[in-house]
Scaffold this motif. Sequence first.
Motif, short mmCIF file in Angstrom:
data_model
loop_
_atom_site.label_atom_id
_atom_site.label_comp_id
_atom_site.label_asym_id
_atom_site.label_seq_id
_atom_site.Cartn_x
_atom_site.Cartn_y
_atom_site.Cartn_z
N PRO A 81 28.43 41.96 22.93
CA PRO A 81 27.37 41.77 21.92
C PRO A 81 26.05 41.40 22.58
O PRO A 81 25.98 41.17 23.79
N VAL A 82 25.00 41.32 21.80
CA VAL A 82 23.70 40.89 22.32
C VAL A 82 23.78 39.41 22.66
O VAL A 82 24.15 38.58 21.82
N ILE A 83 23.45 39.09 23.89
CA ILE A 83 23.61 37.71 24.39
C ILE A 83 22.36 36.89 24.06
O ILE A 83 21.24 37.32 24.33
N PRO A 84 22.54 35.69 23.46
CA PRO A 84 21.38 34.85 23.15
C PRO A 84 20.60 34.44 24.39
O PRO A 84 21.16 34.29 25.48
N SER A 85 19.32 34.24 24.24
CA SER A 85 18.45 33.92 25.38
C SER A 85 18.76 32.56 25.99
O SER A 85 18.44 32.32 27.16
N ARG A 86 19.39 31.66 25.24
CA ARG A 86 19.70 30.32 25.74
C ARG A 86 20.91 30.29 26.66
O ARG A 86 21.23 29.26 27.26
N GLU A 98 21.56 46.84 27.40
CA GLU A 98 21.07 46.43 26.09
C GLU A 98 21.59 45.05 25.67
O GLU A 98 20.92 44.31 24.96
N SER A 99 22.79 44.71 26.11
CA SER A 99 23.38 43.44 25.73
C SER A 99 22.66 42.25 26.37
O SER A 99 22.77 41.12 25.87
N PHE A 100 21.93 42.50 27.45
CA PHE A 100 21.33 41.41 28.21
C PHE A 100 19.81 41.40 28.12
O PHE A 100 19.13 40.78 28.93
N VAL A 101 19.27 42.08 27.12
CA VAL A 101 17.83 42.24 27.04
C VAL A 101 17.10 40.89 26.91
O VAL A 101 15.97 40.74 27.39
N ASN A 102 17.74 39.90 26.28
CA ASN A 102 17.12 38.58 26.12
C ASN A 102 17.69 37.51 27.04
O ASN A 102 17.17 36.40 27.09
N ALA A 103 18.76 37.86 27.78
CA ALA A 103 19.53 36.84 28.52
C ALA A 103 19.06 36.72 29.96
O ALA A 103 19.83 36.90 30.90
N THR A 104 17.82 36.39 30.14
CA THR A 104 17.24 36.35 31.50
C THR A 104 17.62 35.10 32.28
O THR A 104 17.36 35.02 33.48
N GLU A 105 18.24 34.12 31.62
CA GLU A 105 18.57 32.85 32.28
C GLU A 105 20.04 32.73 32.67
O GLU A 105 20.48 31.65 33.07
N ILE A 106 20.78 33.80 32.55
CA ILE A 106 22.23 33.72 32.85
C ILE A 106 22.46 33.41 34.32
O ILE A 106 21.85 34.00 35.21
N ARG A 107 23.40 32.47 34.56
CA ARG A 107 23.77 32.08 35.93
C ARG A 107 25.21 32.49 36.27
O ARG A 107 25.54 32.67 37.42
#
Length: 379
Positions: free
Chosen positions: A98-103, A120-129
């Motif tokens: 699914p689309v991953i939340p940015s938080r 597309e699933s990671f379009v907002n998830a720039t902080e993933i570690r």
Amino acid sequence: MKAGVGLFSALALFLLMGAVFTQRTRPKKPTRRPAATKKPFVHQPAVAAEPEPQEPTDFPPPILGPPSIFPDCPRECTCSPSYPNALYCENRNIRAIPVIPSRTHYLYLQNNYISEVKAESFVNATEIRWVNLANNRIHRIDKKVFEKIPALLYLYVQRNHLKEVPSGLPASLEQLRLSRNRISKIPAGAFNKMGNLTLLDLYHNQLSDNDLEKNTFKDLKSLMQLNLAHNILKKMPAGIPNSLIQLFLDRNRIDGVPKDYFKGLKHLAFVRLNYNQLSDKGLPKYVFNITTLLDLQLSHNLITSVPLFTGHLEHLHLNHNAIESINGTQICPYSLQADLSDLSLVPKLRYLRLDGNHLSPPIPLDVIMCFRHLYSIVI
């Protein structure tokens, strides 16, 4: 006349007794229905086991949870108020991410039916570690995914269907686990600029010598553990980084180690070469003369004599080879006549495994005299 009457009386009495006897032995009328008239047993067919899901339509439906306090939380995932930066989507029968939340910093997607990882699933998830994609059916990861998550530190994709190492991996990556896939190709430059990577796990794939170029690991300046066990290598991999501490090459087809292979590896402490095709011919005399080496495993090979090693080695596994004798004078790193009153100079070998060879107890005395720190010998 009297005799006739007597004979007649006797005959009547005899007939009367026979009638009574016959009446007593007549079977009683049954009170139950005979067993033969019982309703016959009808065998009930066993309930068929639920068949394995068949792609692409017979997967069990995704498991949807109750609405979350987080409005951006996907229904097929769980968002814990105690860990707002973690997204738990494991064991949910998910087919697509699914689309991953940015938080989100920590993403758990293991044990699902995901076949492809799209950007597309990671379009907002720039902080993933941290991303865990283990035990899915992934055959492709879009390289644009890693452009969306440039700060990724840990990527776990073991137990999937990948045929090559993903391209476009971020330079920030510290751990990459790709074990139990079908990888037979490492694209040129796959590990370029990955100077932060400390662990690379390629265990149980289909890598051959041709798949490992001389410069494959060139940029991995911080690599500490390299696991290439359970592949189809015939030679020792070239270009091992000098930073390496652990090298695992079990269950390949390696038949020899080049003379200066370990030269320059100043941190190497653990080497595993179990279940290969090593023989005395393929092991130069001083190839394991590595002062940093603590644990050397050479079990299940074709070795006939104990190789030489330094006094710093603590664990030596030589079980299930073809060794017929062991000479403590020859393998002792120091002369047995030397003054070793300083225990810091005594060889540090503590564990020696020799079972599965052609040896019989007892252990030669010169072995005991040399390796005074030995606390366990298996023979």
